[in-house]
Design a protein around this motif. Structure first.
Motif, short mmCIF file in Angstrom:
data_model
loop_
_atom_site.label_atom_id
_atom_site.label_comp_id
_atom_site.label_asym_id
_atom_site.label_seq_id
_atom_site.Cartn_x
_atom_site.Cartn_y
_atom_site.Cartn_z
N ARG A 301 0.86 -1.18 0.00
CA ARG A 301 0.00 0.00 0.00
C ARG A 301 0.89 1.23 0.00
NH1 ARG A 301 -2.63 -0.60 5.41
NH2 ARG A 301 -3.49 1.45 4.95
N ILE A 302 0.54 2.17 -0.87
CA ILE A 302 1.32 3.41 -0.92
C ILE A 302 0.36 4.60 -0.95
CG2 ILE A 302 3.16 2.26 -2.21
CD1 ILE A 302 2.27 3.90 -4.66
N ARG A 303 0.87 5.77 -0.63
CA ARG A 303 0.10 7.01 -0.77
C ARG A 303 0.23 7.51 -2.20
NH1 ARG A 303 2.59 7.42 4.26
NH2 ARG A 303 1.10 7.40 6.00
N PRO A 304 -0.67 8.38 -2.63
CA PRO A 304 -0.58 8.90 -4.00
C PRO A 304 0.69 9.70 -4.28
CG PRO A 304 -2.80 9.19 -3.16
CD PRO A 304 -1.96 8.74 -2.00
N ASP A 305 1.41 10.11 -3.23
CA ASP A 305 2.69 10.79 -3.47
C ASP A 305 3.84 9.81 -3.60
OD1 ASP A 305 3.14 9.91 -0.90
OD2 ASP A 305 3.29 11.90 0.00
N GLY A 306 3.54 8.51 -3.50
CA GLY A 306 4.56 7.49 -3.71
C GLY A 306 5.19 6.96 -2.44
N THR A 307 4.88 7.51 -1.29
CA THR A 307 5.46 6.98 -0.05
C THR A 307 4.77 5.68 0.34
OG1 THR A 307 3.92 8.30 1.28
CG2 THR A 307 6.08 9.26 0.80
N ILE A 308 5.57 4.73 0.82
CA ILE A 308 5.04 3.42 1.15
C ILE A 308 4.37 3.45 2.52
CG2 ILE A 308 5.68 1.04 1.71
CD1 ILE A 308 7.78 1.20 -0.48
N GLY A 328 -13.29 -0.82 1.49
CA GLY A 328 -11.89 -0.50 1.75
C GLY A 328 -11.28 -1.32 2.86
N LYS A 329 -11.97 -2.38 3.32
CA LYS A 329 -11.47 -3.18 4.42
C LYS A 329 -10.78 -4.46 3.97
CE LYS A 329 -15.06 -1.53 7.59
NZ LYS A 329 -16.22 -1.91 8.43
N GLN A 330 -10.99 -4.85 2.70
CA GLN A 330 -10.40 -6.09 2.21
C GLN A 330 -9.76 -5.87 0.84
OE1 GLN A 330 -14.04 -8.64 2.74
NE2 GLN A 330 -12.56 -10.00 3.74
N ILE A 331 -8.86 -6.76 0.51
CA ILE A 331 -8.19 -6.72 -0.79
C ILE A 331 -8.19 -8.13 -1.37
CG2 ILE A 331 -5.97 -6.40 -1.97
CD1 ILE A 331 -5.34 -4.19 0.04
N ALA A 332 -8.64 -8.26 -2.60
CA ALA A 332 -8.50 -9.52 -3.34
C ALA A 332 -7.22 -9.44 -4.16
CB ALA A 332 -9.70 -9.75 -4.23
N PHE A 333 -6.57 -10.57 -4.36
CA PHE A 333 -5.31 -10.57 -5.10
C PHE A 333 -5.03 -11.96 -5.65
CE2 PHE A 333 -2.48 -12.69 -1.99
CZ PHE A 333 -3.30 -12.68 -0.86
N THR A 334 -3.99 -12.05 -6.48
CA THR A 334 -3.58 -13.32 -7.08
C THR A 334 -2.28 -13.77 -6.44
OG1 THR A 334 -4.58 -12.73 -9.20
CG2 THR A 334 -2.97 -14.50 -9.22
N SER A 335 -2.20 -15.05 -6.14
CA SER A 335 -0.97 -15.64 -5.61
C SER A 335 -0.81 -17.04 -6.17
CB SER A 335 -1.03 -15.70 -4.07
OG SER A 335 0.08 -16.43 -3.57
N TYR A 344 -7.13 -14.87 -3.80
CA TYR A 344 -7.18 -14.83 -2.34
C TYR A 344 -7.80 -13.50 -1.90
CZ TYR A 344 -3.88 -18.76 -2.33
OH TYR A 344 -3.27 -19.97 -2.51
N VAL A 345 -8.22 -13.48 -0.65
CA VAL A 345 -8.73 -12.25 -0.03
C VAL A 345 -8.00 -12.06 1.30
CG1 VAL A 345 -10.76 -11.17 1.04
CG2 VAL A 345 -11.00 -12.39 -1.13
N MET A 346 -7.63 -10.83 1.61
CA MET A 346 -7.02 -10.52 2.91
C MET A 346 -7.53 -9.16 3.37
SD MET A 346 -3.14 -9.46 1.74
CE MET A 346 -2.85 -8.32 0.38
N ASP A 347 -7.28 -8.83 4.64
CA ASP A 347 -7.65 -7.50 5.09
C ASP A 347 -6.55 -6.52 4.68
OD1 ASP A 347 -5.61 -7.53 7.07
OD2 ASP A 347 -6.94 -8.54 8.47
N THR A 348 -6.77 -5.25 4.91
CA THR A 348 -5.86 -4.24 4.37
C THR A 348 -4.58 -4.05 5.19
OG1 THR A 348 -7.21 -2.58 5.50
CG2 THR A 348 -7.61 -2.93 3.15
N VAL A 349 -4.40 -4.90 6.22
CA VAL A 349 -3.10 -4.91 6.90
C VAL A 349 -2.40 -6.24 6.64
CG1 VAL A 349 -3.72 -3.23 8.65
CG2 VAL A 349 -4.16 -5.66 9.07
N GLY A 350 -2.96 -7.04 5.72
CA GLY A 350 -2.30 -8.28 5.32
C GLY A 350 -2.74 -9.51 6.10
N GLY A 351 -3.70 -9.38 7.00
CA GLY A 351 -4.15 -10.51 7.80
C GLY A 351 -5.39 -11.18 7.24
#
Length: 467
Positions: A301-308, A328-335, A344-351
């Motif tokens: 996750r990064i901010r729009p100014d590019g900071t991580i 905005g509480k979950q993220i789907a992704f490929t692994s 897969y699905v995870m929360d936005t802090v990776g858990g």
């Protein structure tokens, strides 16, 4: 990995994308500098209308459509071309309403007004006595320059439900027609229309792919970037004011941010290795993307100014293609941590990571519906890239495209959560197609021999959410 593999001269495009992720170190080492360009945005020629509607392989459940009938047109101005303009307005309005997937256009039509579709769903049988809402259009001279067109929606009893007046310069009336169409859809169904939305995508071949925008009906095509580079994975910000994308401008993969108002792009990320697949959070305050700055492709996750803000995944496998859910509480992704790409699905802090696809050995490119109830993704079946949707918990899996539809990739949801735009080679060329997930209908959005890929459907005007 050879440059030809990246640019698609030797591999299918899907294999190219996966290869770019799976072999990122070799890819970046082998990729020579790309040509530099001016980066100045401009407006291109209008594209062709897309009126053909084709039914997909099976019937699906569909909500009943509201019947609307166009009443005889009134033209009370002697402006040159006024009568033709009125017929064009009526035709565009009928097309907008039909493309909503929620409204049927009744017969008979006003003289000179053609139905906007030629195949797929059969036109409603001609029955002038069937109860229907009516739309009355009147074109008249404006007190000053231009013309005024008045649009009214009447209920079956004749009572007025909506009345709007638009001052336009003929024939530049498309935006006002789109606006009225969305007003009608909201009034009759309570649903947000999609007539004022746009689709962003990349067009080109090999290492020359520029960003383009087209209206939801295939009209008003224009080119956004002209930097003579490889520009990939554009994504609208939730409020539509910015576009995040990956570009090889100046010969190195970078994360860019384009301002919609000016068309100017600025660099916001220049991390070592991959900078791929940015996707906005629903609030527009951050992005999720794939970086390989620490040696492996992981989701950050990064901010729009590019900071991580945070690294979310820590796996030796390939982690890519993140997308937020509308809360905005979950993220789907490929692994491919189990040996093959899966969603897969995870929360936005990776858990709370949970695998949700188990059928098929190749599943990727998750796109979370703005309604939150479905996730679209691509699955490879019998060497065909096929679109599916399922519930966020992995249940209710539904096939959307079939073998006869050939390859279909890069799904992106319309704000109504009913339509998807995909890149498809079903016509023999890779163009964009719009799919009605509920009815099974499909229509071409773009045409031509160029490769149109990576679509991103905008939100409705005034919307502020992510896709």
């Amino acid at each position: 990995m050879q440059r030809e593999q990246l640019t698609g001269r030797s591999l299918p495009r899907r294999a190219r994308l996966l290869g770019a992720l799976l072999g990122l170190a070799a890819l970046l080492a082998a990729l020579p500098a790309l040509p530099q360009g001016s980066g100045t945005p401009s407006t291109g020629p209008a594209g062709p209308a897309s009126s053909e509607v084709i039914r997909l392989g099976v019937e699906r459940s569909s909500v009943p459509r509201v019947l609307v009938r166009l009443l005889p047109l009134e033209v009370v101005t002697d402006a040159p071309g006024a009568a033709d303009a009125a017929r064009l307005m009526a035709g565009r309005l009928a097309r907008d309403l039909y493309f909503s997937g929620l409204i049927d256009i009744g017969q008979p039509l006003p003289p000179g007004v053609a139905l906007p579709y030629t195949g797929g769903r059969s036109p409603r049988p001609e029955d002038a006595t069937a109860p229907a809402y009516g739309i009355a259009l009147r074109l008249e001279a404006a007190p000053g320059a231009g013309q005024v067109w008045v649009a009214r929606l009447l209920d079956p009893s004749g009572e007025m439900r909506i009345s709007k007046r638009y001052t336009v310069e003929l024939p530049d009336f498309a935006r006002s027609v789109h606006h009225f169409a969305d007003e009608v859809v909201m009034q009759l169904t309570g649903e947000q229309g999609i007539s004022q939305t746009r689709i962003l995508f990349t067009r080109g071949h090999g290492d020359q792919r520029e960003l383009h925008i087209v209206d939801f009906d295939g009209e008003n095509l224009r080119q956004v970037t002209r930097n003579a580079s490889l520009n990939l994975t554009p994504r609208w910000s939730p409020d539509g004011t910015q576009v995040a994308y990956t570009s090889y401008y100046r010969g190195r993969q970078r994360l860019m941010l384009l301002a919609s108002a000016t068309g100017q792009s600025t660099r916001i990320g220049d991390f070592q290795g991959l900078n791929l697949g940015p996707t906005w959070s629903p609030a527009g305050r951050e992005l999720a993307l794939t970086l390989s700055r620490d040696g492996n492709s992981e989701i950050y996750r990064i901010r729009p100014d590019g900071t991580i803000i945070q690294r979310l995944t820590f796996e030796p496998s390939i982690e890519c293609s993140p997308c937020y859910d509308p809360s905005g509480k979950q993220i789907a992704f490929t692994s491919d941590r189990t040996g093959s790409p899966q969603i897969y699905v995870m929360d936005t802090v990776g858990g709370g990571r949970q695998r949700i696809t188990f059928e098929g050995s190749y599943n990727e490119s998750a796109a979370w519906s703005p309604r939150g109830d479905r996730i679209a993704y691509v699955s490879r079946i019998d060497k065909k890239f096929t679109i599916f949707v399922l519930a966020p918990d992995g249940s209710e899996r539904q096939q959307v495209t079939f073998a006869q539809d050939r390859d279909n990739e890069d799904p992106s949801w319309a704000p109504d959560g009913r339509h998807l735009v995909v890149s498809s080679n079903r016509s023999g060329y890779t163009n964009l197609w719009v799919l009605d997930v509920d009815s099974g209908e499909a229509r071409p959005l773009t045409r031509g021999k160029g490769e149109d890929t990576g679509p991103s459907w905008s939100g409705a005007p005034g919307a502020a959410r992510g896709r």
